[in-house]
Write an enzyme that holds these catalytic residues in place. Structure first.
Site, PDB file in Angstrom:
ATOM      1  N   GLU A  66      -3.143   6.154 -34.930  1.00  0.00           N
ATOM      2  CA  GLU A  66      -2.631   4.777 -34.877  1.00  0.00           C
ATOM      3  C   GLU A  66      -2.215   4.231 -36.251  1.00  0.00           C
TER       4      GLU A  66
ATOM      5  N   TYR B  45      -3.897   4.312 -39.089  1.00  0.00           N
ATOM      6  CA  TYR B  45      -4.972   3.824 -39.944  1.00  0.00           C
ATOM      7  C   TYR B  45      -5.196   4.794 -41.118  1.00  0.00           C
TER       8      TYR B  45
ATOM      9  N   ARG C 216     -10.105  11.353 -33.092  1.00  0.00           N
ATOM     10  CA  ARG C 216      -8.907  10.764 -32.449  1.00  0.00           C
ATOM     11  C   ARG C 216      -7.691  11.235 -33.229  1.00  0.00           C
TER      12      ARG C 216
ATOM     13  N   HIS D  59       0.560   1.609 -35.427  1.00  0.00           N
ATOM     14  CA  HIS D  59       0.708   0.198 -35.042  1.00  0.00           C
ATOM     15  C   HIS D  59       2.040  -0.385 -35.490  1.00  0.00           C
TER      16      HIS D  59
ATOM     17  N   GLN E 281      -2.318  -9.910 -22.307  1.00  0.00           N
ATOM     18  CA  GLN E 281      -2.363 -11.360 -22.547  1.00  0.00           C
ATOM     19  C   GLN E 281      -3.726 -11.876 -22.999  1.00  0.00           C
TER      20      GLN E 281
HETATM   21  P1  FAD Z   1       1.425 -20.733  -7.996  1.00  0.00           P
HETATM   22  O1  FAD Z   1       1.460 -19.303  -8.307  1.00  0.00           O
HETATM   23  O2  FAD Z   1       2.686 -21.486  -8.145  1.00  0.00           O
HETATM   24  O3  FAD Z   1       0.899 -20.884  -6.490  1.00  0.00           O
HETATM   25  C1  FAD Z   1       0.893 -22.104  -5.800  1.00  0.00           C
HETATM   26  C2  FAD Z   1       0.883 -21.843  -4.313  1.00  0.00           C
HETATM   27  O4  FAD Z   1       0.687 -23.071  -3.635  1.00  0.00           O
HETATM   28  C3  FAD Z   1       2.183 -21.258  -3.795  1.00  0.00           C
HETATM   29  O5  FAD Z   1       1.937 -20.066  -3.091  1.00  0.00           O
HETATM   30  C4  FAD Z   1       2.722 -22.346  -2.885  1.00  0.00           C
HETATM   31  O6  FAD Z   1       3.413 -21.825  -1.761  1.00  0.00           O
HETATM   32  C5  FAD Z   1       1.459 -23.062  -2.442  1.00  0.00           C
HETATM   33  N1  FAD Z   1       1.638 -24.450  -2.000  1.00  0.00           N
HETATM   34  C6  FAD Z   1       2.247 -25.458  -2.678  1.00  0.00           C
HETATM   35  N2  FAD Z   1       2.159 -26.604  -1.948  1.00  0.00           N
HETATM   36  C7  FAD Z   1       1.502 -26.310  -0.814  1.00  0.00           C
HETATM   37  C8  FAD Z   1       1.097 -27.086   0.319  1.00  0.00           C
HETATM   38  N3  FAD Z   1       1.315 -28.395   0.428  1.00  0.00           N
HETATM   39  N4  FAD Z   1       0.448 -26.455   1.312  1.00  0.00           N
HETATM   40  C9  FAD Z   1       0.188 -25.133   1.246  1.00  0.00           C
HETATM   41  N5  FAD Z   1       0.549 -24.367   0.186  1.00  0.00           N
HETATM   42  C10 FAD Z   1       1.174 -24.953  -0.833  1.00  0.00           C
HETATM   43  N6  FAD Z   1       2.088 -15.410 -15.783  1.00  0.00           N
HETATM   44  C11 FAD Z   1       1.450 -14.566 -16.565  1.00  0.00           C
HETATM   45  O7  FAD Z   1       0.311 -14.825 -16.930  1.00  0.00           O
HETATM   46  N7  FAD Z   1       2.012 -13.388 -16.966  1.00  0.00           N
HETATM   47  C12 FAD Z   1       3.247 -13.031 -16.581  1.00  0.00           C
HETATM   48  O8  FAD Z   1       3.729 -11.965 -16.961  1.00  0.00           O
HETATM   49  C13 FAD Z   1       3.961 -13.904 -15.746  1.00  0.00           C
HETATM   50  N8  FAD Z   1       5.193 -13.598 -15.340  1.00  0.00           N
HETATM   51  C14 FAD Z   1       5.864 -14.458 -14.534  1.00  0.00           C
HETATM   52  C15 FAD Z   1       7.143 -14.120 -14.133  1.00  0.00           C
HETATM   53  C16 FAD Z   1       7.859 -14.970 -13.298  1.00  0.00           C
HETATM   54  C17 FAD Z   1       9.235 -14.598 -12.903  1.00  0.00           C
HETATM   55  C18 FAD Z   1       7.259 -16.174 -12.848  1.00  0.00           C
HETATM   56  C19 FAD Z   1       8.003 -17.099 -11.937  1.00  0.00           C
HETATM   57  C20 FAD Z   1       5.984 -16.524 -13.255  1.00  0.00           C
HETATM   58  C21 FAD Z   1       5.286 -15.667 -14.109  1.00  0.00           C
HETATM   59  N9  FAD Z   1       4.012 -15.984 -14.574  1.00  0.00           N
HETATM   60  C22 FAD Z   1       3.342 -15.113 -15.369  1.00  0.00           C
HETATM   61  C23 FAD Z   1       3.390 -17.281 -14.284  1.00  0.00           C
HETATM   62  C24 FAD Z   1       2.313 -17.199 -13.208  1.00  0.00           C
HETATM   63  O9  FAD Z   1       2.814 -16.549 -12.082  1.00  0.00           O
HETATM   64  C25 FAD Z   1       1.855 -18.608 -12.890  1.00  0.00           C
HETATM   65  O10 FAD Z   1       1.360 -19.214 -14.054  1.00  0.00           O
HETATM   66  C26 FAD Z   1       0.763 -18.618 -11.842  1.00  0.00           C
HETATM   67  O11 FAD Z   1       1.230 -18.023 -10.655  1.00  0.00           O
HETATM   68  C27 FAD Z   1       0.320 -20.044 -11.534  1.00  0.00           C
HETATM   69  O12 FAD Z   1      -0.667 -19.971 -10.567  1.00  0.00           O
HETATM   70  P2  FAD Z   1      -1.006 -21.145  -9.562  1.00  0.00           P
HETATM   71  O13 FAD Z   1      -1.945 -20.562  -8.583  1.00  0.00           O
HETATM   72  O14 FAD Z   1      -1.405 -22.346 -10.321  1.00  0.00           O
HETATM   73  O15 FAD Z   1       0.368 -21.524  -8.849  1.00  0.00           O
HETATM   74  P1  NAP Z   2       8.296 -22.175 -20.742  1.00  0.00           P
HETATM   75  O1  NAP Z   2       7.748 -20.943 -21.350  1.00  0.00           O
HETATM   76  O2  NAP Z   2       7.685 -23.459 -21.060  1.00  0.00           O
HETATM   77  O3  NAP Z   2       9.845 -22.203 -21.103  1.00  0.00           O
HETATM   78  C1  NAP Z   2      10.681 -23.206 -20.690  1.00  0.00           C
HETATM   79  C2  NAP Z   2      12.044 -23.043 -21.358  1.00  0.00           C
HETATM   80  O4  NAP Z   2      12.870 -24.086 -20.904  1.00  0.00           O
HETATM   81  C3  NAP Z   2      11.998 -23.133 -22.861  1.00  0.00           C
HETATM   82  O5  NAP Z   2      12.855 -22.145 -23.384  1.00  0.00           O
HETATM   83  C4  NAP Z   2      12.518 -24.522 -23.174  1.00  0.00           C
HETATM   84  O6  NAP Z   2      13.176 -24.363 -24.408  1.00  0.00           O
HETATM   85  C5  NAP Z   2      13.419 -24.816 -21.984  1.00  0.00           C
HETATM   86  N1  NAP Z   2      13.448 -26.226 -21.590  1.00  0.00           N
HETATM   87  C6  NAP Z   2      12.401 -27.078 -21.493  1.00  0.00           C
HETATM   88  N2  NAP Z   2      12.823 -28.294 -21.058  1.00  0.00           N
HETATM   89  C7  NAP Z   2      14.139 -28.196 -20.880  1.00  0.00           C
HETATM   90  C8  NAP Z   2      15.143 -29.125 -20.452  1.00  0.00           C
HETATM   91  N3  NAP Z   2      14.833 -30.367 -20.120  1.00  0.00           N
HETATM   92  N4  NAP Z   2      16.411 -28.695 -20.398  1.00  0.00           N
HETATM   93  C9  NAP Z   2      16.734 -27.444 -20.730  1.00  0.00           C
HETATM   94  N5  NAP Z   2      15.829 -26.522 -21.147  1.00  0.00           N
HETATM   95  C10 NAP Z   2      14.550 -26.893 -21.218  1.00  0.00           C
HETATM   96  O7  NAP Z   2       8.240 -22.037 -19.161  1.00  0.00           O
HETATM   97  P2  NAP Z   2       8.760 -20.945 -18.162  1.00  0.00           P
HETATM   98  O8  NAP Z   2       9.698 -19.983 -18.747  1.00  0.00           O
HETATM   99  O9  NAP Z   2       9.190 -21.729 -16.989  1.00  0.00           O
HETATM  100  O10 NAP Z   2       7.459 -20.153 -17.784  1.00  0.00           O
HETATM  101  C11 NAP Z   2       6.394 -20.789 -17.082  1.00  0.00           C
HETATM  102  C12 NAP Z   2       5.084 -20.208 -17.459  1.00  0.00           C
HETATM  103  O11 NAP Z   2       4.983 -18.878 -16.939  1.00  0.00           O
HETATM  104  C13 NAP Z   2       4.978 -20.137 -18.946  1.00  0.00           C
HETATM  105  O12 NAP Z   2       3.895 -20.905 -19.395  1.00  0.00           O
HETATM  106  C14 NAP Z   2       4.760 -18.694 -19.250  1.00  0.00           C
HETATM  107  O13 NAP Z   2       3.648 -18.494 -20.108  1.00  0.00           O
HETATM  108  C15 NAP Z   2       4.473 -18.043 -17.928  1.00  0.00           C
HETATM  109  N6  NAP Z   2       5.151 -16.759 -17.967  1.00  0.00           N
HETATM  110  C16 NAP Z   2       4.613 -15.795 -18.730  1.00  0.00           C
HETATM  111  C17 NAP Z   2       5.260 -14.595 -18.822  1.00  0.00           C
HETATM  112  C18 NAP Z   2       4.680 -13.503 -19.663  1.00  0.00           C
HETATM  113  O14 NAP Z   2       5.271 -12.453 -19.785  1.00  0.00           O
HETATM  114  N7  NAP Z   2       3.529 -13.664 -20.253  1.00  0.00           N
HETATM  115  C19 NAP Z   2       6.442 -14.375 -18.158  1.00  0.00           C
HETATM  116  C20 NAP Z   2       6.958 -15.381 -17.389  1.00  0.00           C
HETATM  117  C21 NAP Z   2       6.303 -16.573 -17.308  1.00  0.00           C
HETATM  118  P3  NAP Z   2      13.984 -25.538 -25.131  1.00  0.00           P
HETATM  119  O15 NAP Z   2      13.217 -26.771 -24.872  1.00  0.00           O
HETATM  120  O16 NAP Z   2      14.045 -25.137 -26.565  1.00  0.00           O
HETATM  121  O17 NAP Z   2      15.329 -25.487 -24.515  1.00  0.00           O
HETATM  122 FE1  SF4 Z   3      -5.730  -6.769 -20.937  1.00  0.00          FE
HETATM  123 FE2  SF4 Z   3      -6.702  -7.544 -18.589  1.00  0.00          FE
HETATM  124 FE3  SF4 Z   3      -4.051  -7.650 -19.046  1.00  0.00          FE
HETATM  125 FE4  SF4 Z   3      -5.318  -5.315 -18.720  1.00  0.00          FE
HETATM  126  S1  SF4 Z   3      -5.061  -6.946 -17.195  1.00  0.00           S
HETATM  127  S2  SF4 Z   3      -3.858  -5.793 -20.284  1.00  0.00           S
HETATM  128  S3  SF4 Z   3      -7.260  -5.715 -19.709  1.00  0.00           S
HETATM  129  S4  SF4 Z   3      -5.629  -8.833 -20.095  1.00  0.00           S
END
Ligand code: FAD
Ligand code: NAP
Ligand code: SF4
Length: 693
Positions: free
Chosen positions: A178, A180, A228, A266, A358
């Site tokens: 890695e 080191y 390693r 790294h 993460q």
């Molecule tokens: P949600 O996942 O939004 O779930 C809410 C649920 O509530 C939904 O299933 C909805 O249908 C249901 N619901 C809403 N209203 C009602 C109602 N009145 N009655 C019954 N059901 C209802 N996070 C990461 O940590 N790592 C990632 O790599 C990552 N990648 C992402 C990629 C994408 C494309 C997207 C869109 C999101 C990603 N996220 C990632 C974000 C992550 O998925 C969300 O932060 C997480 O799912 C939030 O969890 P939650 O349970 O609060 O809400």
């Molecule tokens: P986000 O990370 O907060 O990004 C939102 C983007 O929208 C930013 O680029 C912001 O940049 C822009 N924005 C904010 N307000 C705006 C406005 N009024 N008009 C135009 N642009 C605006 O949120 P997200 O991409 O929706 O993701 C949601 C959550 O899911 C995040 O917290 C993220 O951590 C999680 N997630 C994580 C991963 C992962 O790989 N770890 C992947 C997907 C999602 P500017 O304000 O500069 O334009």
């Molecule tokens: Fe790390 Fe848990 Fe994500 Fe695996 S699932 S990479 S152990 S945070």
């Protein structure tokens, strides 16, 4: 929890993983199976009180791991990764470690301590190295060691191993990969010395051989000594395969009991453990070493490592003869019971590591204690304890995203009677969109596990049910986990037919034309840009394609295993523009250890990233942008579609309606706060709530 002995009892003849569960004699002990828990820094090593570290390992030992390797412990101050990093250089420190070794042994496990000297990777001013060359990943330029200084480092390794033995460890792992300290001596790129420790390869490899030989002499024969070995450096000027093999043989002769695989320095610009790396992507190198050893009659076992996260993959490697043991580190953060579940034929119940980094690596790089996105208890074992509830309550959880499912299943596990509702016909909420991104296929495992947990804990699941306040009258507790809705960016012209949301694209399969502007460059904007620019099947599922894409070659052909032609990415599927209003680097808020991978991947797909823009309006031809407060340089981004990824807001209508009726309600996950939301926070928050009622 299961006692260690039971792991062997549960391994019936018809076990689906006979090779994985086969014992191995090593360094005078009998390991109960072929699972080595790879070294992982957790932050628990650094304090004076090692009891939380012991509790962390206890669960893994009880869960059946064959051999645990601790996170890196420095042999001296110069070797610290950062100031006051865990060090074993005195008998008092050895005494402190006894709580760790005693706990693991009481749980029926075995444990080796990794000796890590970081050399020029050290994040402190006392760093030392073979040559005075600053690394690209530390601001500190190391001191060049004199010959006496080299001797002092060797003695520190040996003393550390002896103290580890006194502390009760079953062995040590000498970290030689890695990038080191030891690796820095091996590579001509970082070792410019002309004395006995530099020059040609036979001199550059002298340091590890000497360390292994003198350690073996000092600790005696009945002590595990893992070396390693860097099988592929992935940096310019890295080792060639004949050198790797020569060193592998030399450390075996010098006294290594087993050789573990190290992959990539790294500072390498090729991902080695991220989720977009195919599973077992580097096992072919370990297999090659094992073949060479077998041909030459060398019996030292070898360990395969990197992106091995299921018992199926581990079993396949062992059955094919690619390795004698399999190292899994993060998968054992994700599920301490991995081995027991495999042994019981319950692989479907394993909480699979999705390789997101993460909560583990990202935390460690931020000087925070490690955790795990899918398992909030990891490294928090003494804090998050699942105990039966004092009184069983009737609980409604609305929303079956990660927050809702975790709240429901953890509460049910404690004896509550839980009903979980979602308006969709599938569980998982936004994870159903995450799983569609090329390179994020591991989210399927998370959905599988969450589904199994619902079944196993007896949660009553009702899908396709949009919950209204009146549906919740009969419950003792109501949890609202309804997630988020997309933020409305209020851009003039956003009603145009060419404007789509990320939900249209990822959930509703809206057709998207060949030129696209993505508005918003957060996690979702990056993912959507990857989804739209990626052509063909995901390279995470095709090793040869992934190797071509990133320029991973064969160290037998090029030094360090970098392809001479460099990365050869696919022709992108579309022309994508990724836009944000903020000035500066796009993706600055992405994961500490993975952001660079996402940025590089999009650059390889020729995604044009533009920051510091104002969105003037959207019309037939595309989106008009300008720059700065004076709205300068207006220009059209001509495109077929505009996809809005402008962040999210809490979906709180149900919570607000309940509160308006004066009903007590617990709001968690995105529904509570959408800013900075991710699945890690959603799950952690839900678990903590479930343990509190
Ligand atoms: P949600 O996942 O939004 O779930 C809410 C649920 O509530 C939904 O299933 C909805 O249908 C249901 N619901 C809403 N209203 C009602 C109602 N009145 N009655 C019954 N059901 C209802 N996070 C990461 O940590 N790592 C990632 O790599 C990552 N990648 C992402 C990629 C994408 C494309 C997207 C869109 C999101 C990603 N996220 C990632 C974000 C992550 O998925 C969300 O932060 C997480 O799912 C939030 O969890 P939650 O349970 O609060 O809400
Ligand atoms: P986000 O990370 O907060 O990004 C939102 C983007 O929208 C930013 O680029 C912001 O940049 C822009 N924005 C904010 N307000 C705006 C406005 N009024 N008009 C135009 N642009 C605006 O949120 P997200 O991409 O929706 O993701 C949601 C959550 O899911 C995040 O917290 C993220 O951590 C999680 N997630 C994580 C991963 C992962 O790989 N770890 C992947 C997907 C999602 P500017 O304000 O500069 O334009
Ligand atoms: Fe790390 Fe848990 Fe994500 Fe695996 S699932 S990479 S152990 S945070």
């Amino acid at each position: 929890m299961y006692a260690s002995a039971s792991v062997e009892r549960m391994t019936h003849p018809g076990s689906p993983y006979p090779h994985l569960l086969m014992p191995l004699e090593l360094g005078g002990v009998r390991l109960r199976n072929r699972v080595l828990m790879g070294s992982m820094h957790t932050g628990l090593e650094d304090g004076r009180d090692l009891r939380p570290l012991a509790a962390f390992f206890r669960e893994r030992a009880q869960g059946g791991v064959g051999l645990i390797v601790t996170g890196g412990i420095a042999p001296n101050i110069a070797g610290w990764a950062k100031p006051f990093a865990g060090t074993l250089a005195t008998q008092a420190a050895a005494k402190r470690h006894q709580v760790v070794t005693r706990t693991v042994h009481e749980a029926g496990g075995h444990i080796a301590m990794q000796i890590l000297h970081t050399g020029r990777y050290a994040y402190h001013p006392l760093a030392v190295a073979p040559t005075r060359l600053r690394s690209p990943i530390s601001p500190f330029t190391p001191f060049e060691l004199s010959a006496r200084g080299v001797e002092r480092q060797i003695r520190a390794f040996v003393r550390c191993a002896v103290l580890a033995r006194e502390a009760g460890y079953d062995g040590v792992e000498i970290m030689g990969s890695e990038g080191y300290f030891i690796n820095q001596f091996i590579s001509a790129a970082t070792n410019h010395r002309q004395d006995a420790w530099g020059g040609d390869y036979s001199h550059r490899m002298r340091l590890p051989v000497e360390i292994v030989q003198r350690t073996r002499e000092a600790v005696g024969p009945d002590f595990i000594l893992i070396y390693r070995l860097s099988m592929i450096d992935l940096v310019p000027g890295g080792s060639r395969w004949d050198e790797v093999l020569t060193l592998g043989k030399a450390v075996s002769t010098a006294g290594a009991s087993i050789i573990n695989t190290g992959i990539g320095w790294h500072e390498a610009r090729i991902p080695t453990i991220a989720t977009s790396v195919p599973r077992a992507a580097f096992a072919w190198l370990t297999a090659r070493l094992k073949r060479a050893f077998t041909e030459e009659g060398i019996r030292t076992p070898v360990v395969a490592s990197n992106r091995i996260n299921t018992p199926e993959v581990a079993e396949r490697l062992l059955a094919e003869g690619a390795a004698d043991m399999v190292s899994m580190a993060r998968p054992l953060l994700a599920d301490a019971q991995f081995v027991v579940k495999a042994a019981q034929g319950r692989a479907q119940d394993i909480n699979t590591c999705i390789a997101c980094n993460q909560a583990c690596l990202d935390h460690v790089f931020q000087n925070r204690r490690a955790g795990c996105l899918v398992n909030p208890r990891a490294c928090h074992e003494t804090e998050l304890v699942v105990r039966p509830a004092l009184r069983s309550k009737r609980i409604a959880v609305v929303g079956a995203g990660p927050a809702g499912i975790t709240a429901a299943t953890w509460a049910a596990e404690r004896g509550h009677r839980v009903h979980l509702f979602d308006r969709e016909t599938t569980i998982g909420g936004q994870l159903n969109m995450a799983r569609r991104i090329p390179g994020k296929e591991e989210f399927d495992e998370m959905l599988r596990y969450l589904g199994r947990r619902i079944q196993a804990t007896g949660v009553q699941l009702q899908l396709g049910r949009e919950v209204q306040p009146d549906d919740l009258a009969d419950f003792d507790e109501v949890v609202v986990a309804t997630g988020v809705r997309p933020r409305d960016p209020r851009i003039p012209g956003q009603e145009h037919a060419k404007v789509l949301s990320y939900i249209d694209v990822l959930r509703r399969d809206a057709p998207v034309g060949p030129r696209v502007a993505v508005i918003g460059a957060g996690g979702i904007g990056f993912d959507v840009a990857e989804f739209l620019s990626h052509a063909g099947p995901s390279t995470a599922l095709d090793l040869a394609a992934w190797q071509r894409e990133w320029g991973v070659g064969d160290p037998a052909q090029t030094a360090g295993g970098l392809r001479s032609e460099g990365p050869q990415p696919h022709t992108p599927a579309r022309e994508v523009f990724l836009l944000q209003r903020r000035e500066g680097k796009l993706g600055a808020g992405l994961g500490k250890t993975t952001g660079w991978i996402h940025r590089t991947a999009l650059k390889m797909k020729r995604v044009q990233m533009i920051g510091g823009v104002n969105y003037e309006r959207i019309e037939d031809r595309g989106v008009l942008i300008s720059h700065g407060p004076q709205r300068e340089d207006p220009r059209w981004i001509d495109c077929d579609h505009v996809v809005i990824c402008a962040g999210q807001e809490p979906l709180r209508n149900l919570a607000d309606a309940l509160m308006a009726q004066g009903r007590p309600v617990q709001v968690i996950g995105g529904a509570r706060q959408a800013g900075e939301l991710d699945a890690k926070r959603a799950i952690d928050e839900a678990a903590r709530w479930a343990l509190s009622i």
